[in-house]
Design an enzyme around this catalytic site. Structure first.
Site, PDB file in Angstrom:
ATOM      1  N   HIS A  37       0.768  -1.200  -0.109  1.00  0.00           N
ATOM      2  CA  HIS A  37       0.100   0.059   0.018  1.00  0.00           C
ATOM      3  C   HIS A  37       0.849   1.435   0.005  1.00  0.00           C
ATOM      4  O   HIS A  37       2.115   1.158   0.031  1.00  0.00           O
ATOM      5  CB  HIS A  37      -0.940   0.086   1.073  1.00  0.00           C
ATOM      6  CG  HIS A  37      -0.336  -0.220   2.492  1.00  0.00           C
ATOM      7  ND1 HIS A  37       0.765   0.558   3.015  1.00  0.00           N
ATOM      8  CD2 HIS A  37      -0.391  -1.265   3.506  1.00  0.00           C
ATOM      9  CE1 HIS A  37       0.955   0.146   4.278  1.00  0.00           C
ATOM     10  NE2 HIS A  37       0.681  -1.044   4.545  1.00  0.00           N
ATOM     11  N   HIS A  40       4.106   1.342   2.070  1.00  0.00           N
ATOM     12  CA  HIS A  40       5.169   0.564   1.867  1.00  0.00           C
ATOM     13  C   HIS A  40       5.873   1.509   0.652  1.00  0.00           C
ATOM     14  O   HIS A  40       7.107   1.536   0.502  1.00  0.00           O
ATOM     15  CB  HIS A  40       4.774  -0.799   1.084  1.00  0.00           C
ATOM     16  CG  HIS A  40       3.955  -1.683   1.918  1.00  0.00           C
ATOM     17  ND1 HIS A  40       2.890  -2.194   2.017  1.00  0.00           N
ATOM     18  CD2 HIS A  40       4.877  -2.134   3.277  1.00  0.00           C
ATOM     19  CE1 HIS A  40       2.732  -3.008   2.780  1.00  0.00           C
ATOM     20  NE2 HIS A  40       3.840  -3.130   3.580  1.00  0.00           N
ATOM     21  N   ASP A 153       4.005   0.678  12.731  1.00  0.00           N
ATOM     22  CA  ASP A 153       4.279  -0.432  13.720  1.00  0.00           C
ATOM     23  C   ASP A 153       5.411   0.103  14.598  1.00  0.00           C
ATOM     24  O   ASP A 153       6.661  -0.405  14.510  1.00  0.00           O
ATOM     25  CB  ASP A 153       4.408  -1.533  12.880  1.00  0.00           C
ATOM     26  CG  ASP A 153       3.612  -2.229  12.187  1.00  0.00           C
ATOM     27  OD1 ASP A 153       2.308  -2.651  12.911  1.00  0.00           O
ATOM     28  OD2 ASP A 153       3.678  -2.481  11.059  1.00  0.00           O
ATOM     29  N   SER A 188      -2.974   0.339   5.892  1.00  0.00           N
ATOM     30  CA  SER A 188      -2.458  -1.093   6.730  1.00  0.00           C
ATOM     31  C   SER A 188      -2.863  -2.145   5.417  1.00  0.00           C
ATOM     32  O   SER A 188      -4.071  -1.880   5.187  1.00  0.00           O
ATOM     33  CB  SER A 188      -3.071  -1.179   7.665  1.00  0.00           C
ATOM     34  OG  SER A 188      -3.063  -2.770   8.223  1.00  0.00           O
ATOM     35  N   SER A 189      -2.350  -3.176   5.488  1.00  0.00           N
ATOM     36  CA  SER A 189      -2.814  -4.252   4.457  1.00  0.00           C
ATOM     37  C   SER A 189      -4.222  -4.763   5.198  1.00  0.00           C
ATOM     38  O   SER A 189      -5.076  -5.177   4.221  1.00  0.00           O
ATOM     39  CB  SER A 189      -1.763  -5.509   4.426  1.00  0.00           C
ATOM     40  OG  SER A 189      -0.677  -4.692   4.005  1.00  0.00           O
ATOM     41  N   ARG A 190      -4.248  -4.550   6.256  1.00  0.00           N
ATOM     42  CA  ARG A 190      -5.422  -5.436   6.866  1.00  0.00           C
ATOM     43  C   ARG A 190      -6.642  -4.321   6.774  1.00  0.00           C
ATOM     44  O   ARG A 190      -7.758  -4.613   7.212  1.00  0.00           O
ATOM     45  CB  ARG A 190      -5.145  -5.440   8.665  1.00  0.00           C
ATOM     46  CG  ARG A 190      -4.081  -6.431   8.837  1.00  0.00           C
ATOM     47  CD  ARG A 190      -4.222  -6.926  10.368  1.00  0.00           C
ATOM     48  NE  ARG A 190      -3.436  -8.245  10.577  1.00  0.00           N
ATOM     49  CZ  ARG A 190      -2.389  -8.174  10.893  1.00  0.00           C
ATOM     50  NH1 ARG A 190      -1.421  -7.139  11.058  1.00  0.00           N
ATOM     51  NH2 ARG A 190      -1.654  -9.558  11.205  1.00  0.00           N
TER      52      ARG A 190
HETATM   53  O1  PAF Z   1       5.961  -5.117   9.337  1.00  0.00           O
HETATM   54  C1  PAF Z   1       5.866  -6.352   8.694  1.00  0.00           C
HETATM   55  O2  PAF Z   1       5.296  -6.308   7.667  1.00  0.00           O
HETATM   56  C2  PAF Z   1       6.259  -7.358   9.089  1.00  0.00           C
HETATM   57  O3  PAF Z   1       6.220  -7.486  10.655  1.00  0.00           O
HETATM   58  C3  PAF Z   1       7.923  -7.487   8.902  1.00  0.00           C
HETATM   59  C4  PAF Z   1       8.701  -6.552   9.400  1.00  0.00           C
HETATM   60  C5  PAF Z   1       7.695  -7.623   7.345  1.00  0.00           C
HETATM   61  C6  PAF Z   1       8.355  -9.000   9.352  1.00  0.00           C
HETATM   62  O4  PAF Z   1       7.539 -10.117   8.699  1.00  0.00           O
END
Ligand code: PAF
Length: 287
Positions: A37, A40, A153, A188-190
């Site tokens: 998304h 990223h 996060d 968020s992907s969620r």
């Molecule tokens: O933030 C994330 O997407 C995951 O926790 C990560 C850092 C890729 C580890 O799996």
């Protein structure tokens, strides 16, 4: 299209060759669980700016999901992710299978007392062990110069920063501010789990941060008061079914009683069946 590697041996060989060919070639690394998304994309953009090549890993890491969590239904679409990586100019995508990453399940455990055992760690036991193991494995595979982590996060970022410091891992961790949708919902992907009505209610999280910040700016510096105001505000919204925590900490995740500029509000909230986390840096600035 980026080069796609599925095997550890292959990407290791590629990175070794790149580093051999050029002097001081810098490798930027963006670890992800895919379903990319805008958040990223910011990580990728910064990595492209700061490094000679950018590697994105796409791997839904089973080790960081607890029993009954959303591992099975976590959104996955490698073709879509590859397109997005191509558009963003990513050089390499590493998308291993479970067998490739964990020929045998790791029995090593990683704990950082005072860091992995609070907040998310309390509600998702074992989560940060899984994150730490996969991040360390990925660092050892990709051997990046810099690695990019979103502040969305926030606790994960702090855990990774501490690991890198404690274990002298030769990588620079670059934090990147949370990217929000226009209406304030953190990317968020969620978010794909949310129905339109739930998505509307999920905005309460962002609005509760603005409310707390307003209270703070009006001279209310008592953490208990701000946390209570956030809780009450969140629970007023339909679909906000449960609050795991509302906490205010300093930038190193130590809880505070008196709130000051730079402290963080951290929340984990269920909207319908979807558990969302978000956080906010408190400041005197106007939003
Ligand atoms: O933030 C994330 O997407 C995951 O926790 C990560 C850092 C890729 C580890 O799996």
């Amino acid at each position: 299209m980026p080069r796609l590697f599925r095997r550890i041996k292959e990407i290791r060989g590629f990175i070794r060759d790149v580093k051999c060919e050029g002097n001081n070639v810098s490798v930027g690394f963006v670890p992800t669980m895919g379903y990319l998304h805008k958040g990223h994309m910011e990580l990728i953009k910064l990595s492209k700016l700061q490094n000679d090549i950018t590697v994105v890993s796409i791997y839904v890491n089973p080790l960081q999901f607890g029993a009954g969590e959303d591992f099975d239904r976590y959104p996955r679409d490698l073709d879509r992710d590859l397109e997005l990586c191509a558009e963003a100019g990513v050089d390499v995508v590493f998308a291993p299978s479970d067998e490739e990453m964990y020929q045998e399940l790791p029995i090593t455990k990683i704990e950082i007392p005072g860091l992995t055992d609070k907040l998310e760690g309390l509600y998702r036991p074992g989560h940060f062990n899984g994150v730490a193991i996969v991040v360390l494995k990925l660092f050892n595979i990709v051997q990046p110069t810099r690695a990019y982590f979103g502040e969305k996060d926030y606790q994960q970022l702090k855990v990774v920063e501490r690991l890198v410091k404690d274990l002298s891992i030769p990588v620079e961790i670059i934090p990147v501010p949370t990217v929000r949708e226009e209406d304030g919902l953190a990317c968020s992907s969620r978010n794909v789990y949310l129905s339109p009505e739930e998505r509307q209610s999920a905005l309460a999280i962002y609005k509760s941060f603005l409310l707390a910040q307003k209270l703070f700016q009006g001279g209310n510096t008592e953490a208990a008061l701000l946390k209570q105001a956030i809780r009450e505000f969140l629970l007023k919204h339909p679909h906000v079914s449960k609050i795991d925590y509302v906490e205010i900490t300093d930038e190193n995740l130590n809880p505070v009683n008196e709130v000051k500029e730079g402290d963080r509000i951290l929340v984990a909230v269920y909207v319908g069946n979807t558990r969302l986390i978000d956080n906010w840096r408190i400041s005197h600035e106007e939003v």
